[in-house]
Structures are given as C-alpha cells and as structure tokens.
Design an enzyme around this catalytic site. Sequence first.
Site, PDB file in Angstrom:
ATOM      1  N   ARG A   1     -46.319   3.204  31.372  1.00 28.46           N
ATOM      2  CA  ARG A   1     -44.966   3.770  31.378  1.00 28.46           C
ATOM      3  C   ARG A   1     -44.102   3.003  32.381  1.00 28.46           C
ATOM      4  O   ARG A   1     -42.916   2.772  32.179  1.00 28.46           O
ATOM      5  CB  ARG A   1     -44.984   5.274  31.711  1.00 28.46           C
ATOM      6  CG  ARG A   1     -43.588   5.844  31.884  1.00 28.46           C
ATOM      7  CD  ARG A   1     -43.476   7.367  31.792  1.00 28.46           C
ATOM      8  NE  ARG A   1     -44.622   8.115  32.233  1.00 28.46           N
ATOM      9  CZ  ARG A   1     -44.960   8.330  33.513  1.00 28.46           C
ATOM     10  NH1 ARG A   1     -44.230   7.847  34.501  1.00 28.46           N
ATOM     11  NH2 ARG A   1     -46.034   9.024  33.817  1.00 28.46           N
TER      12      ARG A   1
ATOM     13  N   TYR B   1     -20.350   5.081  17.654  1.00 25.82           N
ATOM     14  CA  TYR B   1     -21.499   5.501  16.854  1.00 25.82           C
ATOM     15  C   TYR B   1     -21.603   7.030  16.872  1.00 25.82           C
ATOM     16  O   TYR B   1     -21.493   7.656  17.937  1.00 25.82           O
ATOM     17  CB  TYR B   1     -22.756   4.862  17.448  1.00 25.82           C
ATOM     18  CG  TYR B   1     -24.028   5.234  16.740  1.00 25.82           C
ATOM     19  CD1 TYR B   1     -24.290   4.776  15.458  1.00 25.82           C
ATOM     20  CD2 TYR B   1     -24.971   6.039  17.358  1.00 25.82           C
ATOM     21  CE1 TYR B   1     -25.460   5.118  14.810  1.00 25.82           C
ATOM     22  CE2 TYR B   1     -26.147   6.392  16.716  1.00 25.82           C
ATOM     23  CZ  TYR B   1     -26.380   5.923  15.443  1.00 25.82           C
ATOM     24  OH  TYR B   1     -27.532   6.267  14.807  1.00 25.82           O
TER      25      TYR B   1
ATOM     26  N   ASP C   1     -21.409  -1.206  24.445  1.00 26.54           N
ATOM     27  CA  ASP C   1     -22.419  -1.176  23.382  1.00 26.54           C
ATOM     28  C   ASP C   1     -22.177  -2.400  22.514  1.00 26.54           C
ATOM     29  O   ASP C   1     -21.199  -2.468  21.768  1.00 26.54           O
ATOM     30  CB  ASP C   1     -22.286   0.130  22.582  1.00 26.54           C
ATOM     31  CG  ASP C   1     -23.372   0.272  21.513  1.00 26.54           C
ATOM     32  OD1 ASP C   1     -23.859  -0.764  21.019  1.00 26.54           O
ATOM     33  OD2 ASP C   1     -23.709   1.418  21.169  1.00 26.54           O
TER      34      ASP C   1
ATOM     35  N   LYS D   1     -31.184  -2.685  15.420  1.00 30.15           N
ATOM     36  CA  LYS D   1     -30.262  -3.366  14.516  1.00 30.15           C
ATOM     37  C   LYS D   1     -30.495  -4.878  14.573  1.00 30.15           C
ATOM     38  O   LYS D   1     -31.575  -5.333  14.267  1.00 30.15           O
ATOM     39  CB  LYS D   1     -28.832  -2.949  14.871  1.00 30.15           C
ATOM     40  CG  LYS D   1     -28.663  -1.435  15.135  1.00 30.15           C
ATOM     41  CD  LYS D   1     -28.944  -0.562  13.935  1.00 30.15           C
ATOM     42  CE  LYS D   1     -29.079   0.920  14.275  1.00 30.15           C
ATOM     43  NZ  LYS D   1     -28.011   1.498  15.060  1.00 30.15           N
TER      44      LYS D   1
END
Length: 375
Positions: A57, A109, A178, A203
């Site tokens: 992690r 978005y 973004d 994406k």
Amino acid sequence: MARFDDPNELAALGIGTRAIHAGQEPEPVTGAVMTPVFQTSTYAQPKPAEWPWEYSRTHNPTRNALQACIASLESGRHGVSFSSGMAAIDTAIRLLPPGSHVLCGDDVYGGTYRLFTKCWAPLGYRFTFMDTTNPELVVPDDVDMVWVESPTNPLLKVTDIAALVQKAHAVGAIVVVDNTFATPIFQRPLELGADVVVHSTTKYINGHSDVVGGVLVTSDDALHDKMCFLQNSVGAVPGPWDCFLQLRGLKTLHLRMERHQASAQELSAWLAERDDVDKVHYPGFSGMVSFVLKGDIKAASRFVQATRVFTLAESLGGVESLIELPAIMTHASVPPEVRAEIGLPDGLIRLSIGVENLADLKADLEHAFAAAANG
Ligand SMILES: *Cc1c(COP(=O)(O)O)cnc(C)c1O
C-alpha cells in the site's frame, strides 16, 4: 545499470522517448527490459525497519515506475497513482482543510461534479461553479483551489490555463488541472504554472480500455508529501498488474495521440460541412469530438445505436472508437437545469475517435446519419 539517473538528462529527451523509458530501468536481477509485475503485498526485511520496501500500500516497484513515467511526461517531479481517476480527485480535495472554497469549472466530468456536490459539500467544503473559459472571470479572494478541466467535457471548451493560474495565485489559491482529455502530448499544465495535474489514466494514458486508474502529478515537494501520506492512509492504490498495464499502454501514447488527433481533425471538419449537423465541438487538438444532430433526442438515440465500428459506451481515450449521449449517459448525474444552463443539449453526441482506419469510421457515421434520418 541505471541509464537516466540524472533528471536533467531525462528531461532533455523527447516526450515519446520518455514515455518508453522514464522510470523504467532494466530490472537489476536479470536485466529484464520490461518492468516486472511485483505482485507482492510485503517485502522481506534484512533488518527491522531499515529497508525501503515494507508494504505494497505504501510502496511497490511497479507502481513507482508508473508514477515516475507519468510525472516525467507532465514535466513534473512527482507522480502519485490511484485505483481510479475519482480516487485521485478525491485525494486532491483532501489536500484542503474543511471549510475550504473551491472554484470549479462549470462543465466538468459528471463524476467530479457528483463527488464535489454530494460527497464533499455536505462535509463543509464550498464549491462555486464558474465558466473558467471566460477570460473576464474574476477569482474571488477567498478561493483556496481552482479546479479546471480543459478541454471541458463534453463541450470541449478550452481554458487559458496560464492566465487563470496568474489570477488564482494572486489570491493565494492553488490550481489543479484535469488533463485527461488533452494528455501531456498536447498540453502540460505544470509548464503553464499549475500546481497539480490530475488524470483519469483509464482514458488516453492507459489507452486500451482495460484498466481503471488515476494519478496526481506535482513539482511541489510539500504537496507531494501530503499526497503520499493520503495515498498510504486512505489506501485507494492501484494493484501492480494495473500499473504494469498502464506502463505498457504509455509506451505508445505519442503514437496513439497523433492518430487520434489526425482522425478527429478530419472527422470534425467533415461533420461541420453536413446539413444534418447543427454544431460541432472540437478544440483543434486531441481525439474527442462532440456534435449536435438536427432533430430530436429520438433521432440522436437512433444514431448512436446504428454505428458498428463506434461502440455505444461510456469512457473514452482507448484505441477503439466510442459513441455516447452525454445527457443520459456520462452526464446523467448533472441535473437537467444545470445541463440547460451550460448549454448541454439532450441531442449532443460525443465521439471518442479511436485509431481504426479513417475510411471505416467515416462510413460508419455515414450509415448512422441515414439510420437517424429514417426513424
Ligand atoms: C473518466 C474521467 C474521470 C474519472 O476517472 P475514473 O478513472 O473513471 O475514476 C475524471 N475526469 C475526467 C475528465 C474523466 O474523463
């Protein structure tokens, strides 16, 4: 063994070369050229607490390679990867104390809008939605963070990031961009003064529609320390296999983006010439195009069901072309009155232009125009 240890030497290389090599030294035990999938949760420690690798992690070598590669492409010093774009965006808001004021673009978005208004606003964070593409925009004095998506989704409007950064920094706000739609091939916000870049790596960065992921990039050491603290504390980390797939996808980012863009430029010009199209949105770069078909929502619905090369699906940025109706699909979480306010008509069709042969894409759309007209 290390070939690009010196960050200056690395930075001098072209972006395509860095997409292939940044963060990816040959593996030291065997010389394996491809960074291995370090599919492990923990690491044997020669001495207690004296070993850089302790738990996956916190750190994982495959993830480190990915983080370094994306950071280099964005001209940043640090990358911090997450299990989704939304987890990366969530972490960016956690950089701020409760009560903070975020000025956010009004055409972002749908999931970002939902996260801000439904998850963070009830906890005492304030969000003001404004048109960041408006050059007259005034950033209020009490704003702590400016959130920009450019080009916007799905209207593909472009913000002058450098100008907005100046206004934001003048009131002491940090700027987060973004950059999912533009990719570092066409736009590098950190070079324009932005403080943080976020990607849904789902994406274009991964590019093959087989991973959900996200990343934050910054050159600010203090912000990076906070991001790593949050990455480890919250635990929304990507697994090593997903990191490997993203590294593999990244190797062709520059090639894919050239083709996405060339086909999007051709198709947007072709659409703009047509009598059955009301309006075409294309910012001139990258691979996303949206347009308004003449007729009602039923015609638009027939259109998106008639394509065969374009797949009717959410998401974008993969090698395969996708088509969708934002008002009832990706942006269904944006209330109808807000959609009307920002000029997002129900009949808007969004295309993610893939890397198939252009003639096949054009023929497929031609067929859909006929199907939409023959309702
Ligand atoms: C998809 C997307 C997100 C969300 O990312 P996920 O990987 O789906 O969590 C955020 N911003 C933009 C611009 C996106 O397209």
